[in-house]
Design a protein around this motif. Structure first.
Motif, PDB file in Angstrom:
ATOM      1  N   UNK A 358       0.824  -1.215   0.000  1.00  0.00           N
ATOM      2  CA  UNK A 358       0.000   0.000   0.000  1.00  0.00           C
ATOM      3  C   UNK A 358       0.854   1.260   0.000  1.00  0.00           C
ATOM      4  N   UNK A 359       1.900   1.258   0.821  1.00  0.00           N
ATOM      5  CA  UNK A 359       2.774   2.442   0.908  1.00  0.00           C
ATOM      6  C   UNK A 359       3.533   2.656  -0.406  1.00  0.00           C
ATOM      7  N   UNK A 360       3.957   1.564  -1.032  1.00  0.00           N
ATOM      8  CA  UNK A 360       4.683   1.693  -2.306  1.00  0.00           C
ATOM      9  C   UNK A 360       3.752   2.246  -3.386  1.00  0.00           C
ATOM     10  N   UNK A 361       2.498   1.812  -3.374  1.00  0.00           N
ATOM     11  CA  UNK A 361       1.534   2.355  -4.347  1.00  0.00           C
ATOM     12  C   UNK A 361       1.312   3.842  -4.087  1.00  0.00           C
ATOM     13  N   UNK A 362       1.191   4.198  -2.800  1.00  0.00           N
ATOM     14  CA  UNK A 362       1.025   5.619  -2.438  1.00  0.00           C
ATOM     15  C   UNK A 362       2.205   6.455  -2.923  1.00  0.00           C
ATOM     16  N   UNK A 363       3.388   5.836  -2.938  1.00  0.00           N
ATOM     17  CA  UNK A 363       4.599   6.550  -3.357  1.00  0.00           C
ATOM     18  C   UNK A 363       4.722   6.607  -4.880  1.00  0.00           C
ATOM     19  N   UNK A 364       3.743   6.064  -5.591  1.00  0.00           N
ATOM     20  CA  UNK A 364       3.730   6.210  -7.055  1.00  0.00           C
ATOM     21  C   UNK A 364       4.304   5.035  -7.817  1.00  0.00           C
ATOM     22  N   UNK A 365       4.566   3.922  -7.134  1.00  0.00           N
ATOM     23  CA  UNK A 365       5.135   2.748  -7.809  1.00  0.00           C
ATOM     24  C   UNK A 365       4.012   1.859  -8.350  1.00  0.00           C
ATOM     25  N   UNK A 366       4.312   1.144  -9.435  1.00  0.00           N
ATOM     26  CA  UNK A 366       3.391   0.137  -9.954  1.00  0.00           C
ATOM     27  C   UNK A 366       3.689  -1.151  -9.180  1.00  0.00           C
ATOM     28  N   UNK A 367       2.836  -1.486  -8.239  1.00  0.00           N
ATOM     29  CA  UNK A 367       3.121  -2.591  -7.316  1.00  0.00           C
ATOM     30  C   UNK A 367       2.573  -3.904  -7.878  1.00  0.00           C
ATOM     31  N   UNK A 368       3.410  -4.915  -7.927  1.00  0.00           N
ATOM     32  CA  UNK A 368       2.961  -6.225  -8.416  1.00  0.00           C
ATOM     33  C   UNK A 368       2.377  -7.031  -7.253  1.00  0.00           C
ATOM     34  N   UNK A 369       1.488  -7.976  -7.605  1.00  0.00           N
ATOM     35  CA  UNK A 369       0.853  -8.795  -6.561  1.00  0.00           C
ATOM     36  C   UNK A 369       1.834  -9.797  -5.954  1.00  0.00           C
ATOM     37  N   UNK A 370       2.720 -10.327  -6.792  1.00  0.00           N
ATOM     38  CA  UNK A 370       3.640 -11.363  -6.313  1.00  0.00           C
ATOM     39  C   UNK A 370       4.449 -10.832  -5.130  1.00  0.00           C
ATOM     40  N   UNK A 371       4.573 -11.664  -4.103  1.00  0.00           N
ATOM     41  CA  UNK A 371       5.288 -11.234  -2.897  1.00  0.00           C
ATOM     42  C   UNK A 371       5.831 -12.472  -2.198  1.00  0.00           C
ATOM     43  N   UNK A 372       6.615 -12.255  -1.160  1.00  0.00           N
ATOM     44  CA  UNK A 372       7.060 -13.372  -0.318  1.00  0.00           C
ATOM     45  C   UNK A 372       6.686 -13.011   1.110  1.00  0.00           C
ATOM     46  N   UNK A 373       5.821 -13.835   1.680  1.00  0.00           N
ATOM     47  CA  UNK A 373       5.336 -13.574   3.035  1.00  0.00           C
ATOM     48  C   UNK A 373       5.591 -14.859   3.814  1.00  0.00           C
ATOM     49  N   UNK A 374       6.580 -14.814   4.703  1.00  0.00           N
ATOM     50  CA  UNK A 374       7.109 -16.047   5.269  1.00  0.00           C
ATOM     51  C   UNK A 374       6.811 -16.165   6.763  1.00  0.00           C
ATOM     52  N   UNK A 375       6.187 -17.286   7.152  1.00  0.00           N
ATOM     53  CA  UNK A 375       5.887 -17.529   8.562  1.00  0.00           C
ATOM     54  C   UNK A 375       7.151 -18.042   9.264  1.00  0.00           C
ATOM     55  N   UNK A 376       7.528 -17.369  10.324  1.00  0.00           N
ATOM     56  CA  UNK A 376       8.770 -17.649  11.042  1.00  0.00           C
ATOM     57  C   UNK A 376       9.973 -17.515  10.105  1.00  0.00           C
ATOM     58  N   UNK A 377      10.732 -18.561   9.915  1.00  0.00           N
ATOM     59  CA  UNK A 377      11.910 -18.426   9.058  1.00  0.00           C
ATOM     60  C   UNK A 377      11.573 -18.879   7.642  1.00  0.00           C
ATOM     61  N   UNK A 378      12.130 -18.184   6.638  1.00  0.00           N
ATOM     62  CA  UNK A 378      11.821 -18.579   5.265  1.00  0.00           C
ATOM     63  C   UNK A 378      12.374 -19.963   4.939  1.00  0.00           C
ATOM     64  N   UNK A 379      11.560 -20.773   4.248  1.00  0.00           N
ATOM     65  CA  UNK A 379      12.010 -22.099   3.851  1.00  0.00           C
ATOM     66  C   UNK A 379      11.839 -22.252   2.336  1.00  0.00           C
ATOM     67  N   UNK A 380      12.037 -23.465   1.855  1.00  0.00           N
ATOM     68  CA  UNK A 380      12.014 -23.693   0.403  1.00  0.00           C
ATOM     69  C   UNK A 380      10.670 -23.297  -0.213  1.00  0.00           C
ATOM     70  N   UNK A 381       9.617 -23.503   0.543  1.00  0.00           N
ATOM     71  CA  UNK A 381       8.285 -23.137   0.029  1.00  0.00           C
ATOM     72  C   UNK A 381       8.199 -21.621  -0.199  1.00  0.00           C
ATOM     73  N   UNK A 382       8.776 -20.868   0.716  1.00  0.00           N
ATOM     74  CA  UNK A 382       8.784 -19.396   0.561  1.00  0.00           C
ATOM     75  C   UNK A 382       9.691 -18.984  -0.598  1.00  0.00           C
ATOM     76  N   UNK A 383      10.873 -19.588  -0.663  1.00  0.00           N
ATOM     77  CA  UNK A 383      11.811 -19.231  -1.724  1.00  0.00           C
ATOM     78  C   UNK A 383      11.234 -19.582  -3.101  1.00  0.00           C
ATOM     79  N   UNK A 384      10.331 -20.567  -3.127  1.00  0.00           N
ATOM     80  CA  UNK A 384       9.727 -20.950  -4.410  1.00  0.00           C
ATOM     81  C   UNK A 384       8.841 -19.843  -4.981  1.00  0.00           C
ATOM     82  N   UNK A 385       8.473 -18.860  -4.137  1.00  0.00           N
ATOM     83  CA  UNK A 385       7.658 -17.724  -4.630  1.00  0.00           C
ATOM     84  C   UNK A 385       8.517 -16.705  -5.387  1.00  0.00           C
TER      85      UNK A 385
END
Ligand code: FEO
Length: 466
Positions: A358-385
């Motif tokens: 939201x803040x990046x969009x407010x700052x005028x950037x074209x924000x993509x949906x793809x993201x990495x949101x990792x519970x606790x420590x990032x693992x292979x499933x997170x890195x696969x994003x």
């Protein structure tokens, strides 16, 4: 001590090797700076600008060594900010009736800062001039919002010097004064950092002002700004750079900026960097920990980038305070023509990624949906994003092997073209997004009705560059 600039013009400013911060603490100084003031001694004697308040008594004493102060016929105050007007209080004690030429807004800012002291202001507008003898005159050009509403430049005929005040400056100490004597790498870096952090928010105004300046047909031989080196060797080079930088500038670069609590978000940052290098080996990648990096330097890299990736863990249902302040500054700089993505770790509620988007969009950037949101420590499933995030950010196929050949625009095979009247350069790698021309569009493929985004002339006024 005065230093000769050209003709009967001397520099009488202050070179500030010890300065570390500017605008309070908002701008970092890495290579010193200067406040440039100039003395023009024709039949009339004119002082153009002064220096910052802490140096006011030295400034007046030094000036007294050079000239009988009563010989100063006029003062020109191109801008009311205290790094240029701050010595007026001490100076006007000595010569209280001397006329001060400035814009109407400068009277407001000067009186606002120092009080109404009955100074003899003479307000001017673009095109107004004063004769100073020996066939020379000073022509005033309002530079409203570059970078204050009161800013102006002053052109000296005969010697053809544009005293541009803050525009075209750099926070950089150059003891020898001139751009040809400066370290060229530092000069370009500091000119860009200054542009990004001070001028870029006003880029749309600048674009119009550069056209207006070109239309005035001033035969500029020297650009003498109020900070840093004086452009006497090919002053057009800094005008060309400003023209390019003001036009939604970008290079083939991605910046990753993050802060981290327990290193999980840092791990994602570095995995994203690796993936960018895999998918697009020619792309420059910069990775910064926001809380450990100088924000002005990082913003300069963001400006050069075509995309920004910002990361923070979730804390207190939000993101880290270091990232919050950084995002506020990012918004102020009003970057254009850039994509952005977000990432971060969380342990419980996990709001940071959505809030960052939201803040990046407010700052005028074209924000993509793809993201990495990792519970606790990032693992292979997170890195696969990450491959999908990177491919979306760069607009390339995530499964493609590293390309042997880059598109022609990236390898420079398509030529750049320059506008004859205003100097704007069409770069096919950048395109002209404001006019709906995508990056990678050759000049030859531009629609017939496309026109120069700066001065509006048609394609046939452009010349091919090597
Ligand atoms: Fe260099 Fe806007 O003062």
């Amino acid at each position: 001590m005065r230093r000769h600039v050209a003709g009967n013009v001397s520099w009488v400013g202050y070179i500030d090797w010890e300065l570390e911060r500017f605008h309070g603490d908002d701008y970092s100084i890495m290579n010193g700076s200067s406040q440039n003031a100039y003395l023009v001694e024709e039949e009339k004697t004119v002082l153009i600008d002064t220096v910052w308040t802490p140096h006011r008594f030295d400034f007046v004493e030094n000036l007294k060594q050079e000239i009988d102060l009563s010989k100063i016929d006029f003062i020109v105050a191109n801008h009311g900010e205290c790094d240029h007007s701050g010595s007026l209080t001490a100076l006007m004690e000595e010569i209280p009736d001397t006329p001060i030429y400035c814009t109407e807004n400068a009277v407001k800012s000067i009186e606002g800062q120092y009080g109404k002291r009955g100074w003899n202001f003479r307000t001017v507008k673009t095109g107004d001039s004063i004769e100073i003898g020996n066939g020379k005159k000073l022509i005033f050009v309002e530079m409203r919002m570059l970078h204050w509403p009161d800013s102006m430049a002053t052109f000296l005929t005969g010697d053809d010097i544009l005293f541009s005040n803050d525009a075209f400056g750099q926070h950089y100490s150059v003891e020898e004064l001139f751009n040809d004597k400066a370290d060229q790498c530092v000069l370009e870096k500091e000119a860009l950092k200054y542009f990004v952090n001070i001028i870029n928010p006003f880029a749309p105004v600048l674009k119009k002002k550069l056209v207006e300046l070109a239309g005035l047909n001033l035969p500029i031989k020297i650009i003498a700004p109020s900070h840093g080196a004086i452009w006497r060797d090919n002053p057009g080079q800094i005008v060309e750079k400003y023209t390019a930088w003001a036009d939604a500038y970008q290079e083939d670069q991605v910046t990753i900026a993050y802060d981290t609590m327990w290193e999980g978000t840092a791990k994602i940052a570095h995995k994203i960097a690796e993936e960018i290098a895999r998918q697009s080996p020619n792309t420059v990648v910069k990775v910064f920990n926001i809380s450990k990096s100088d924000k002005n330097e990082v913003m300069t890299d963001v400006f050069k980038s075509k995309a920004l990736v910002v990361g923070s863990p979730t804390v207190g249902n939000s993101y880290l305070s270091s990232v919050a302040g950084w995002l506020e500054f990012l918004k102020q700089l009003k970057f254009k023509n850039k994509k952005a993505a977000a990432f971060g770790c969380y342990g419980w509620s996990g709001e940071s990624v959505k809030l960052l988007q939201g803040k990046l969009a407010e700052a005028g950037f074209e924000v993509i949906d793809e993201n990495v949101r990792s519970l606790w420590n990032p693992d292979e499933e997170d890195f696969a994003q990450i491959p999908a995030l990177v491919s979306s950010l760069l607009g390339i196929d995530p499964n493609a092997e590293a390309a042997d050949e880059q598109p022609a625009a990236e390898t420079g095979k398509m030529s750049k073209w320059q506008c004859g009247p205003c100097g704007y350069i069409y770069d096919p790698a950048v395109g002209d997004p404001d006019s709906g021309i995508a990056p990678g569009t050759a000049f030859e493929d531009l629609p017939d009705d496309w026109s120069c985004p700066i001065c509006g002339v048609s394609k046939d006024m452009f010349n091919k560059l090597d």
